[in-house]
Write an enzyme that holds these catalytic residues in place. Structure first.
Site, PDB file in Angstrom:
ATOM      1  N   GLU A 131     -12.475   6.173 -20.456  1.00 32.96           N
ATOM      2  CA  GLU A 131     -12.759   7.525 -19.966  1.00 32.96           C
ATOM      3  C   GLU A 131     -11.545   8.432 -20.115  1.00 32.96           C
ATOM      4  OE1 GLU A 131     -15.745   8.182 -19.733  1.00 32.96           O
ATOM      5  OE2 GLU A 131     -16.607   6.210 -19.362  1.00 32.96           O
ATOM      6  N   CYS A 141     -16.050   5.026 -30.632  1.00 33.32           N
ATOM      7  CA  CYS A 141     -15.613   4.335 -31.847  1.00 33.32           C
ATOM      8  C   CYS A 141     -16.615   3.235 -32.177  1.00 33.32           C
ATOM      9  CB  CYS A 141     -14.224   3.737 -31.594  1.00 33.32           C
ATOM     10  SG  CYS A 141     -13.532   2.829 -33.003  1.00 33.32           S
ATOM     11  N   CYS A 165      -8.080   0.925 -31.342  1.00 29.73           N
ATOM     12  CA  CYS A 165      -7.975   0.528 -32.744  1.00 29.73           C
ATOM     13  C   CYS A 165      -6.952   1.454 -33.403  1.00 29.73           C
ATOM     14  CB  CYS A 165      -9.341   0.615 -33.425  1.00 29.73           C
ATOM     15  SG  CYS A 165      -9.939   2.300 -33.709  1.00 29.73           S
TER      16      CYS A 165
END
Length: 179
Positions: A131, A141, A165
Protein backbone atom coordinates in the site's frame (compact mmCIF):
# COMPACT_ATOMS: atom_id res chain seq x y z
CA UNK A 1 10.47 12.26 4.50
CA UNK A 2 9.04 9.43 6.55
CA UNK A 3 6.07 7.11 6.59
CA UNK A 4 3.65 7.51 9.48
CA UNK A 5 2.10 4.27 10.68
CA UNK A 6 -0.90 4.54 12.98
CA UNK A 7 -1.65 1.32 14.83
CA UNK A 8 -5.26 0.98 15.97
CA UNK A 9 -5.83 -0.27 19.52
CA UNK A 10 -7.79 -3.31 18.26
CA UNK A 11 -4.93 -4.43 16.03
CA UNK A 12 -2.65 -7.20 17.33
CA UNK A 13 -0.53 -5.74 20.13
CA UNK A 14 3.24 -6.02 20.28
CA UNK A 15 3.79 -6.21 16.52
CA UNK A 16 4.01 -2.47 15.84
CA UNK A 17 7.78 -2.08 16.14
CA UNK A 18 8.85 -5.10 14.05
CA UNK A 19 6.29 -4.30 11.34
CA UNK A 20 7.37 -0.64 11.22
CA UNK A 21 11.05 -1.56 10.99
CA UNK A 22 10.38 -4.09 8.26
CA UNK A 23 8.21 -1.74 6.17
CA UNK A 24 10.90 0.93 6.48
CA UNK A 25 13.50 -1.58 5.29
CA UNK A 26 11.42 -2.84 2.38
CA UNK A 27 10.46 0.62 1.11
CA UNK A 28 13.75 2.31 1.99
CA UNK A 29 12.13 5.24 3.79
CA UNK A 30 12.19 5.88 7.57
CA UNK A 31 8.92 5.04 9.32
CA UNK A 32 7.44 5.94 12.68
CA UNK A 33 4.64 4.19 14.54
CA UNK A 34 2.17 5.64 17.02
CA UNK A 35 -1.26 4.85 18.34
CA UNK A 36 -4.11 5.60 15.99
CA UNK A 37 -5.56 9.12 16.04
CA UNK A 38 -7.87 8.68 13.02
CA UNK A 39 -11.58 8.19 13.60
CA UNK A 40 -12.62 4.78 12.27
CA UNK A 41 -15.47 5.50 9.86
CA UNK A 42 -17.40 3.47 7.30
CA UNK A 43 -18.69 0.48 9.26
CA UNK A 44 -21.49 -1.25 7.34
CA UNK A 45 -23.57 -3.27 9.76
CA UNK A 46 -25.10 -5.60 7.14
CA UNK A 47 -21.64 -6.66 5.98
CA UNK A 48 -19.88 -6.43 9.34
CA UNK A 49 -17.05 -4.74 7.47
CA UNK A 50 -15.63 -1.27 7.02
CA UNK A 51 -15.88 0.46 3.65
CA UNK A 52 -12.19 1.10 2.99
CA UNK A 53 -12.97 4.11 0.74
CA UNK A 54 -14.82 5.84 3.59
CA UNK A 55 -11.96 5.08 5.96
CA UNK A 56 -9.49 6.59 3.48
CA UNK A 57 -11.68 9.74 3.49
CA UNK A 58 -11.32 9.83 7.28
CA UNK A 59 -7.52 9.46 7.05
CA UNK A 60 -7.40 12.23 4.46
CA UNK A 61 -9.46 14.52 6.71
CA UNK A 62 -7.11 13.82 9.63
CA UNK A 63 -4.05 14.59 7.49
CA UNK A 64 -5.63 17.82 6.27
CA UNK A 65 -6.60 18.98 9.79
CA UNK A 66 -3.09 18.34 11.06
CA UNK A 67 -1.26 19.59 7.94
CA UNK A 68 0.43 16.23 7.53
CA UNK A 69 2.00 15.94 4.08
CA UNK A 70 3.85 12.65 4.52
CA UNK A 71 2.30 9.24 3.74
CA UNK A 72 0.10 7.73 6.44
CA UNK A 73 -0.65 4.02 6.77
CA UNK A 74 -3.37 2.99 9.22
CA UNK A 75 -3.35 -0.59 10.52
CA UNK A 76 -6.78 -1.75 11.70
CA UNK A 77 -8.18 -5.07 12.85
CA UNK A 78 -11.63 -4.68 11.31
CA UNK A 79 -12.35 -6.42 8.00
CA UNK A 80 -12.36 -4.11 4.97
CA UNK A 81 -14.21 -4.08 1.66
CA UNK A 82 -14.56 -1.79 -1.31
CA UNK A 83 -17.33 -1.69 -3.88
CA UNK A 84 -17.10 -4.65 -6.22
CA UNK A 85 -14.98 -6.73 -3.83
CA UNK A 86 -16.08 -8.94 -0.96
CA UNK A 87 -12.96 -7.90 0.96
CA UNK A 88 -9.59 -6.20 0.58
CA UNK A 89 -6.44 -6.77 2.59
CA UNK A 90 -5.69 -3.07 2.22
CA UNK A 91 -6.27 -0.01 0.09
CA UNK A 92 -4.38 3.17 -0.77
CA UNK A 93 -5.22 6.53 -2.25
CA UNK A 94 -2.11 8.11 -3.73
CA UNK A 95 -3.67 11.54 -4.20
CA UNK A 96 -4.18 11.97 -0.45
CA UNK A 97 -1.20 9.92 0.75
CA UNK A 98 -3.55 7.71 2.77
CA UNK A 99 -3.53 3.92 3.07
CA UNK A 100 -5.12 1.29 5.29
CA UNK A 101 -4.34 -2.35 6.01
CA UNK A 102 -6.63 -4.76 7.83
CA UNK A 103 -5.21 -7.57 9.94
CA UNK A 104 -8.59 -9.37 10.01
CA UNK A 105 -7.73 -11.85 7.23
CA UNK A 106 -3.96 -11.85 7.72
CA UNK A 107 -3.87 -14.07 10.79
CA UNK A 108 -3.78 -17.85 10.54
CA UNK A 109 -6.73 -18.11 12.91
CA UNK A 110 -9.11 -16.66 10.32
CA UNK A 111 -8.39 -19.73 8.16
CA UNK A 112 -8.61 -22.27 10.99
CA UNK A 113 -4.84 -22.57 11.32
CA UNK A 114 -2.69 -22.20 14.43
CA UNK A 115 -1.79 -18.59 15.20
CA UNK A 116 1.76 -17.48 14.47
CA UNK A 117 3.06 -13.96 15.14
CA UNK A 118 5.90 -14.37 12.61
CA UNK A 119 3.38 -15.12 9.84
CA UNK A 120 1.26 -12.15 10.89
CA UNK A 121 4.26 -9.77 10.99
CA UNK A 122 5.33 -11.00 7.55
CA UNK A 123 1.85 -10.47 6.06
CA UNK A 124 1.27 -7.04 7.59
CA UNK A 125 4.71 -6.02 6.33
CA UNK A 126 3.99 -7.22 2.81
CA UNK A 127 0.54 -5.66 2.61
CA UNK A 128 1.69 -2.44 4.30
CA UNK A 129 4.68 -2.12 1.97
CA UNK A 130 2.38 -2.80 -1.00
CA UNK A 131 0.00 0.00 0.00
CA UNK A 132 2.89 2.40 0.69
CA UNK A 133 4.19 1.56 -2.79
CA UNK A 134 0.88 2.81 -4.16
CA UNK A 135 1.29 6.03 -2.13
CA UNK A 136 4.53 6.59 -4.05
CA UNK A 137 2.73 6.10 -7.37
CA UNK A 138 3.47 2.46 -8.11
CA UNK A 139 0.83 0.33 -9.79
CA UNK A 140 0.25 -3.40 -9.54
CA UNK A 141 2.97 -5.68 -10.88
CA UNK A 142 2.55 -8.96 -12.75
CA UNK A 143 5.55 -10.53 -11.00
CA UNK A 144 3.98 -12.80 -8.36
CA UNK A 145 6.99 -12.41 -6.04
CA UNK A 146 7.03 -8.58 -6.15
CA UNK A 147 5.60 -6.62 -3.24
CA UNK A 148 3.42 -4.77 -5.79
CA UNK A 149 1.67 -7.95 -7.00
CA UNK A 150 -2.01 -7.78 -5.99
CA UNK A 151 -2.89 -10.97 -4.13
CA UNK A 152 -6.45 -12.24 -4.05
CA UNK A 153 -5.73 -14.97 -1.52
CA UNK A 154 -3.60 -15.48 1.56
CA UNK A 155 -1.51 -18.06 -0.29
CA UNK A 156 -0.72 -15.51 -3.01
CA UNK A 157 0.25 -13.00 -0.33
CA UNK A 158 2.48 -15.58 1.34
CA UNK A 159 4.26 -16.36 -1.96
CA UNK A 160 5.30 -12.73 -2.38
CA UNK A 161 8.75 -11.69 -1.19
CA UNK A 162 9.36 -8.70 1.04
CA UNK A 163 10.96 -6.80 -1.81
CA UNK A 164 10.20 -4.93 -4.99
CA UNK A 165 11.11 -6.51 -8.32
CA UNK A 166 13.88 -4.62 -10.15
CA UNK A 167 11.43 -2.67 -12.34
CA UNK A 168 9.25 -1.58 -9.39
CA UNK A 169 12.33 -0.77 -7.27
CA UNK A 170 13.60 1.48 -10.07
CA UNK A 171 10.25 3.28 -10.26
CA UNK A 172 10.18 3.66 -6.48
CA UNK A 173 13.72 5.08 -6.33
CA UNK A 174 12.76 7.75 -8.87
CA UNK A 175 9.72 8.72 -6.79
CA UNK A 176 11.36 8.82 -3.35
CA UNK A 177 14.59 10.55 -4.41
CA UNK A 178 13.02 14.06 -4.54
CA UNK A 179 11.99 13.71 -0.90
Amino acid sequence: MRIHIFWDSLSPPGLQVPVTRMISGVVGVPATVSENHVRIMGYVNERRQIDAQVLLDSIHAYKHRHSLEEPLLLVVHQDLFKNGHSFVFGLAREASGAAVVSTARLGNEYYGRNGNDDDLIDRITKEGSHEVGHLFGLGHCGNRECIMFRPDTLDELDRKKKMFCPACREQLEVRITPY
